[in-house]
Structures are given as C-alpha cells and as structure tokens.
Design an enzyme around this catalytic site. Sequence first.
Site, mmCIF file in Angstrom:
data_model
loop_
_atom_site.group_PDB
_atom_site.id
_atom_site.type_symbol
_atom_site.label_atom_id
_atom_site.label_comp_id
_atom_site.label_asym_id
_atom_site.label_seq_id
_atom_site.Cartn_x
_atom_site.Cartn_y
_atom_site.Cartn_z
ATOM 1 N N CYS A 1 21.906 -4.687 -2.341
ATOM 2 C CA CYS A 1 22.468 -3.484 -2.957
ATOM 3 C C CYS A 1 23.679 -3.844 -3.802
ATOM 4 O O CYS A 1 23.899 -3.263 -4.866
ATOM 5 C CB CYS A 1 22.830 -2.458 -1.893
ATOM 6 N N GLU B 1 17.656 1.625 -9.529
ATOM 7 C CA GLU B 1 17.943 0.398 -8.787
ATOM 8 C C GLU B 1 16.725 -0.520 -8.787
ATOM 9 O O GLU B 1 15.622 -0.102 -8.459
ATOM 10 C CB GLU B 1 18.348 0.701 -7.340
ATOM 11 N N GLU C 1 26.100 3.343 3.643
ATOM 12 C CA GLU C 1 26.179 2.260 2.655
ATOM 13 C C GLU C 1 24.797 2.168 2.048
ATOM 14 O O GLU C 1 23.876 1.639 2.657
ATOM 15 C CB GLU C 1 26.607 0.958 3.332
ATOM 16 N N LYS D 1 18.502 0.868 15.328
ATOM 17 C CA LYS D 1 17.119 0.875 14.879
ATOM 18 C C LYS D 1 17.057 -0.055 13.685
ATOM 19 O O LYS D 1 17.487 0.272 12.584
ATOM 20 C CB LYS D 1 16.664 2.279 14.471
ATOM 21 N N HIS D 2 16.537 -1.256 13.904
ATOM 22 C CA HIS D 2 16.441 -2.211 12.817
ATOM 23 C C HIS D 2 15.149 -1.970 12.039
ATOM 24 O O HIS D 2 14.260 -1.253 12.480
ATOM 25 C CB HIS D 2 16.491 -3.637 13.365
ATOM 26 N N TRP E 1 16.399 -4.557 6.190
ATOM 27 C CA TRP E 1 15.840 -5.884 6.429
ATOM 28 C C TRP E 1 16.451 -6.970 5.563
ATOM 29 O O TRP E 1 16.263 -8.156 5.823
ATOM 30 C CB TRP E 1 14.327 -5.864 6.159
ATOM 31 N N GLY F 1 20.960 1.384 3.677
ATOM 32 C CA GLY F 1 19.589 1.501 3.199
ATOM 33 C C GLY F 1 19.521 2.233 1.875
ATOM 34 O O GLY F 1 20.501 2.291 1.127
#
Length: 453
Positions: free
Chosen positions: A260, A357, A226, A152-153, A128, A204
């Site tokens: 990211c 993260e 990624e 698939k968003h 997103w 993701g």
Amino acid sequence: MTFKSINPATGVMRAEFSAHPPAEVERLLEQAWTGWRAWAATTMEERSAFLVRLAELLEARADDYAALITGEMGKPVGEARGEVIKAATGARHFAEAGPRYLAEEPIVGTPSSIIYEPMGPIFGVMPWNLPFWQVLRFFIPAAIAGNVVLVKHADLVQGSAQAIEDLVRDAGGPAGLYTNLRVRRDAVSGIIADPRVRAVTVTGSTGAGRAVAEAAGAHGKKAVLELGGSDPYIVFEDADFDKAVSLGIVSRFSNNAQSCIAAKRFLIAAPIFDAYCAAFAKAASALVIGDPMDPTTKLGPLAKADLVETTTRQIADAVAAGGRIIAGGKAMAGLGNFFEPTVIVGVDPTAPIASEEFFGPVALMFPFTGEADAIAQANATDFGLGGAVWTRDPERARRVVRQMEAGAIFINDFVRSDPRAPFGGVKGSGFGRELGPLGARELTNAKLVWTGA
C-alpha cells in the site's frame, strides 16, 4: 471448511488449515478476555522483557520464517528475511521506548495528568502482503500497553498466522495474549459485535476497511484503519536524478509491487520527463524475475492468480485512457503468477485509472509543470497514505509537503514505515496511527486524573 496455502511461484498447495468452528471461536474469545485481565496486571518491566524475548526468537528464526513467507505469498526471500528482522527491531524499540511513550503525562498548569491504560482485547483483520510485519506492528504496541489481540489473518497465509501465534507462546506470552482466529470474512462482524472485543484494527483494501469501520461504529467501538494507497512520487528537475530513479524502482517494485505504501504515480518535472522515464524503464526491465527463493531474484510472482487478471485489466484501461507501454505490459508464460515490470506514459491524468490503486508491477508516469501542477496531480486521488518529494531545494520541499494530502511524506527518499515514527493515512487510506509514540497510545484509554485540593 479449510484454508489453502498455495505457493504462487509454482501453483502447488503447501498446506491446508481447518477453520475454527463457532464453539472454538467462543472458547478463544473467552480465553482472550481472561488473558487480558492477567496481562493488564503485569508490570511494564515484564512486558518489555517479553518483547525482548520475542525479538530474540524472531532473529534466531529469521531464515525459517523468511522461507515460510516466501512460500506462501511469493516475495523474494531476502525481502522476507528483512521483514522478519524489521519486526524484531520493532519489538526491541517498544521494549525500550514503550514505557516512556506510555508514562503518565502531567498537564501543565493544572492539578491533573493523563494516564494511558489498556482497552482490552483488540481484534485485528490483517492482509497477506506483509504477513509477519503488519501483524506484529500492531501487536507489539498493543502488548506493551497491556492489551491482548485476536487476529483474523488472510486466507492464503495461514501458515504464517499459526507461526506468529506459536512465536508469542514460545516467547513466554500467556494464553490469550495472541489468538489466531481461523475464520472466514463473514464471521468478522459477529466478532466485532462481541462485548469482549473492545476495538478493531484493519489493514487492507478501502472497501474492507470501511465495512469493518461500519461494524465497529454500530457497536460504538474504536477502529484503526490502514488502507490502500496510490502514492505520488514527485521528482523536480533539480533532484538527484540517479538516486530518484534507483529508489523509485525500489519503492515501486519491492514486495513484488504489492504494498500500500509504494510509489504508484510518478510525477516528473516536464524538462526531465523523457530522460527519467527512459532511465526508469531500463532499470525496471533489468530486474531479475524468477524463483523467489533464489537470493538473486528481485521480482517474484504476484500472490494470487486473480491479481494477474486485475493487473492485466488495469493496463488495458490505462492504454484506453491514452497510455503507451514503454516496458513490460503482460503476464509471463509458464508456471506461477509472474508479471513483467511495466511502465506506462501518456495516461490522461483525469481518467479514473490514473488514481486507481495498482497492486501489481505497474508504474504510471505523468509530467508536471511547476509546483502547483505537481501538488494538484498528487492530491487528485481518493487515497492519502504516503508520498515522496525529490528536490535539492529545502524550501520548495517544505512548501510542497505542507500542501500534500497524505499521512506521511518523505523528502529525497521513498515511503516506508519505521517503528520509531507514527504511520497511517487520511482520506480513503484510513485513520488512526500505528507505531511511534502515537501508535503506542492509539489503542489505550487516555484517562484524565484530576486531583482536587
């Protein structure tokens, strides 16, 4: 079953979208398979012309799409517009350079060559945080190569998901070239297993990526991942101090600090550590926080309420590991998922939180003594997406870059993607490349053709 689009600045629901039932998913898979056969038969000139039309529509609709992006995930509207224009730039680049990237490649000294052919329908599982760019950056190279995509968003940006499907259709894309699949996470493995799906790409979290890769591997299908990052931002004492501060702020807090590829661990030479931290904290505290639709806003809300909770927990863990907060540190009162820009010093670099993260507006600052220490700290993470090195000494920059474990290193600049350059990570940040010549060929069959006497 529905997907809710909720404005993270106000908490107000914008729209609801019904999930596709199994029968509709089956129809769309078949449409993509049939559409691929037709699209793969088009000429490179036809595909390039489509991408030019796509770019033109992105540019013409940039303001509308920016408002949609901001309304769904909260980034400042100026950054949202920049995301749309970047996608248009990518489409124009691959319209021009794609045929060259994918041209037949003779193997010197042999009677052979490599031809790059489309693989078929590609399934993308998308996040997103950059709802247009991250989808289009894989779709555009895939399309110029002759592939079609099913996407698939993320649940919270289904308005953007539908808008992209409409965009491709309006640009003249045939049925099946781009298919928006409104499905839940538990449907992903079944779609990957479908024989009409030839490869999968995911942007993701590391956990999500590994689950997708496991499903793809079980069926012998290629995967491109990624994933997350904890990028080091190394500043030596001879760096351009002011620029290293200002671009460090951009790298950490752009996209509401939800990227990211962002500086997350600031490794600063010991002689300038205190001065750098003070200047950075002052600049972070001066960021304008508020309505992301206001052009003066620099930091909007986090996209989801649970990110506020996670960021709060991570800050507590950092303090428990010796950290001292010198700016921000807490969620903001009132409506929306707003969080203060936060700067923390003193965290034990060996503590687990030091390499975790952060997907919220938090910068961790660490001193280093010498090149070896900087490199060791930079590599002390399971991630390996990007990194930055700041120094006026080009030889030192090259020495350090060659020892850093990451897919992309920027010297005297901050990490970002560019349509002309391949992008991707190593270690827990994934594998495979998007964009540039390598990205154009990543989702193709590199077929050897050998001609005998």
